[in-house]
Design an enzyme around this catalytic site. Sequence first.
Site, PDB file in Angstrom:
ATOM      1  N   GLY A  17       8.015  18.517  -2.634  1.00 45.61           N
ATOM      2  CA  GLY A  17       8.190  16.844  -2.505  1.00 45.61           C
ATOM      3  C   GLY A  17       7.011  16.296  -3.008  1.00 45.61           C
ATOM      4  O   GLY A  17       5.932  16.788  -2.935  1.00 45.61           O
ATOM      5  N   GLY A  36       5.157  11.883  -3.416  1.00 45.83           N
ATOM      6  CA  GLY A  36       5.455  10.349  -3.303  1.00 45.83           C
ATOM      7  C   GLY A  36       4.385   9.615  -4.181  1.00 45.83           C
ATOM      8  O   GLY A  36       3.738  10.085  -5.098  1.00 45.83           O
ATOM      9  N   VAL A  62       1.699  14.392  -1.839  1.00 45.93           N
ATOM     10  CA  VAL A  62       2.285  15.403  -2.501  1.00 45.93           C
ATOM     11  C   VAL A  62       2.713  16.495  -1.163  1.00 45.93           C
ATOM     12  O   VAL A  62       1.776  16.779  -0.369  1.00 45.93           O
ATOM     13  CB  VAL A  62       1.909  16.263  -3.620  1.00 45.93           C
ATOM     14  CG1 VAL A  62       0.386  16.904  -3.013  1.00 45.93           C
ATOM     15  CG2 VAL A  62       2.653  17.394  -4.164  1.00 45.93           C
ATOM     16  N   THR A  63       3.832  17.164  -0.969  1.00 40.02           N
ATOM     17  CA  THR A  63       4.185  17.996   0.066  1.00 40.02           C
ATOM     18  C   THR A  63       4.417  19.529  -0.429  1.00 40.02           C
ATOM     19  O   THR A  63       5.051  19.457  -1.570  1.00 40.02           O
ATOM     20  CB  THR A  63       5.364  17.530   0.681  1.00 40.02           C
ATOM     21  OG1 THR A  63       5.085  16.499   1.490  1.00 40.02           O
ATOM     22  CG2 THR A  63       5.618  18.447   1.952  1.00 40.02           C
ATOM     23  N   LYS A  91       1.674  17.905   3.908  1.00 39.60           N
ATOM     24  CA  LYS A  91       1.893  16.513   3.241  1.00 39.60           C
ATOM     25  C   LYS A  91       0.410  16.316   2.964  1.00 39.60           C
ATOM     26  O   LYS A  91      -0.493  15.977   3.909  1.00 39.60           O
ATOM     27  CB  LYS A  91       2.353  15.771   4.347  1.00 39.60           C
ATOM     28  CG  LYS A  91       2.301  14.187   3.615  1.00 39.60           C
ATOM     29  CD  LYS A  91       3.119  13.191   4.336  1.00 39.60           C
ATOM     30  CE  LYS A  91       3.233  11.946   3.770  1.00 39.60           C
ATOM     31  NZ  LYS A  91       4.040  10.907   4.719  1.00 39.60           N
ATOM     32  N   ASP A 108      14.060   4.014  11.689  1.00 43.24           N
ATOM     33  CA  ASP A 108      14.541   4.450  10.248  1.00 43.24           C
ATOM     34  C   ASP A 108      15.391   5.810  10.692  1.00 43.24           C
ATOM     35  O   ASP A 108      15.228   6.460   9.633  1.00 43.24           O
ATOM     36  CB  ASP A 108      13.345   4.815   9.571  1.00 43.24           C
ATOM     37  CG  ASP A 108      13.850   4.474   7.914  1.00 43.24           C
ATOM     38  OD1 ASP A 108      14.857   3.955   7.680  1.00 43.24           O
ATOM     39  OD2 ASP A 108      13.263   5.361   7.023  1.00 43.24           O
TER      40      ASP A 108
END
Length: 424
Positions: A151, A153, A157-158, A173, A275
Amino acid sequence: MLSVSAEAEAQLLAQLSAPVAQPQQIPAAPVPVPQAGPHSSSSFSRHVSSSGRHGLRLNSCRRSLEARCPLRAGLARCQLSSSPKLEVSTSLRTVLVQLEHTASVHASRLKERLHCGLARLTSFTPQAEGVLRLPVGREVLRDWEFGPEIGCGASCVTRLVMSRATGQAAACKTINKSGIFRSAALKAAMLGVQRELAIMQHTSGHPHVVQLRGVYEDARALHLVMDWCAGGCLESLVSTKLPDGKLGEAAAAAVAQAVLEVLAHVHGRGVVHRDIKPGNVLLCSLNEDAPGELTTDNVKVTDFGISLPYTPGRPLTELAGTLDYMAPEVLQRCYGPAADVWSTGVMLHELLCGQLPFSGDTLEQMAQCIQKTEIDLSGPAWSGVSHDAKQLVALCLQKDPRDRPSARQLLDTFADWLELGSGF
């Protein structure tokens, strides 16, 4: 700001008006300094001396002084008057420079204290306040072997990692510091990371919360090692692996029980998640042959990035979350833990009948629908759903948060239905 009395100003101007035959022989005695007002810090007086070592800084500070110190501007105008005898002494210039420097120091210290205060407000443990101040050079590679990217963003980065000691898989992460530092919202970004870590530490230990395994910091990045949930997120499961876009009642009960247990846990510790949605519900594993079969033990809640501490009687006012799952009181900017219960109700509605309870072509229409439209659980999509499931959704989606049961009350009231998700 210093308050200069009329008497002190007159005293300064009187001294300046005195004829100076030989300016170079001005005695080194200190010039009387305007006294600060009653609310000014007494430390100003400690920074004022008769030394002239700051005189060379006058030219570089001149424009700033004239803009910030009316008295200094007035004295400068005296220099340009028709009387050649009016000159500003070196000691007075030193005083003015030092006063401005002291005011700047105090302003910087005040700003630093404000940021420290914000950090303390968003931290729960003494250890949490030290996050982002870890010794540079602590190697994440010493403890974890890095695998493929899973993953990414805007500035993170993950990756999948494996413990060198136990062989256990986890997710790391990695937050790029340079990406944060280039952000216009630097302080908010850093406080946001600190807040997320503090809340994860504060809510750790619950079996349905993604656990923080370790925090590492080096010269370029911050590394957060967390539980790895190989089954992916609930949103991906429903949208890609289930043709009708909904779960069976037993699987929905499994999700509901895990999420409500997490909410009862974090609400009891004074935290609002803000959320709750399928994208923030992770699955530890997934049976590819029967992806719709879930048990409570398989479900974890993640992403405390926008979570906040909550004090009863002091509602939260920031608009935050995902609009589709946002409670009416969040849109009205006056909310608390009950907003998470509403989000859980919206998610269960979606999981049980395959569609969201509220819709709109624009954000404004969507917000109006959330606040005014009553839900209908009698349509064809609800024909195979039990009365208990419908009642749970209806209670979660009460418009008035005071009519909404707490997560703990829902767990107690619907214990029999929630047991469907236990797998026994």
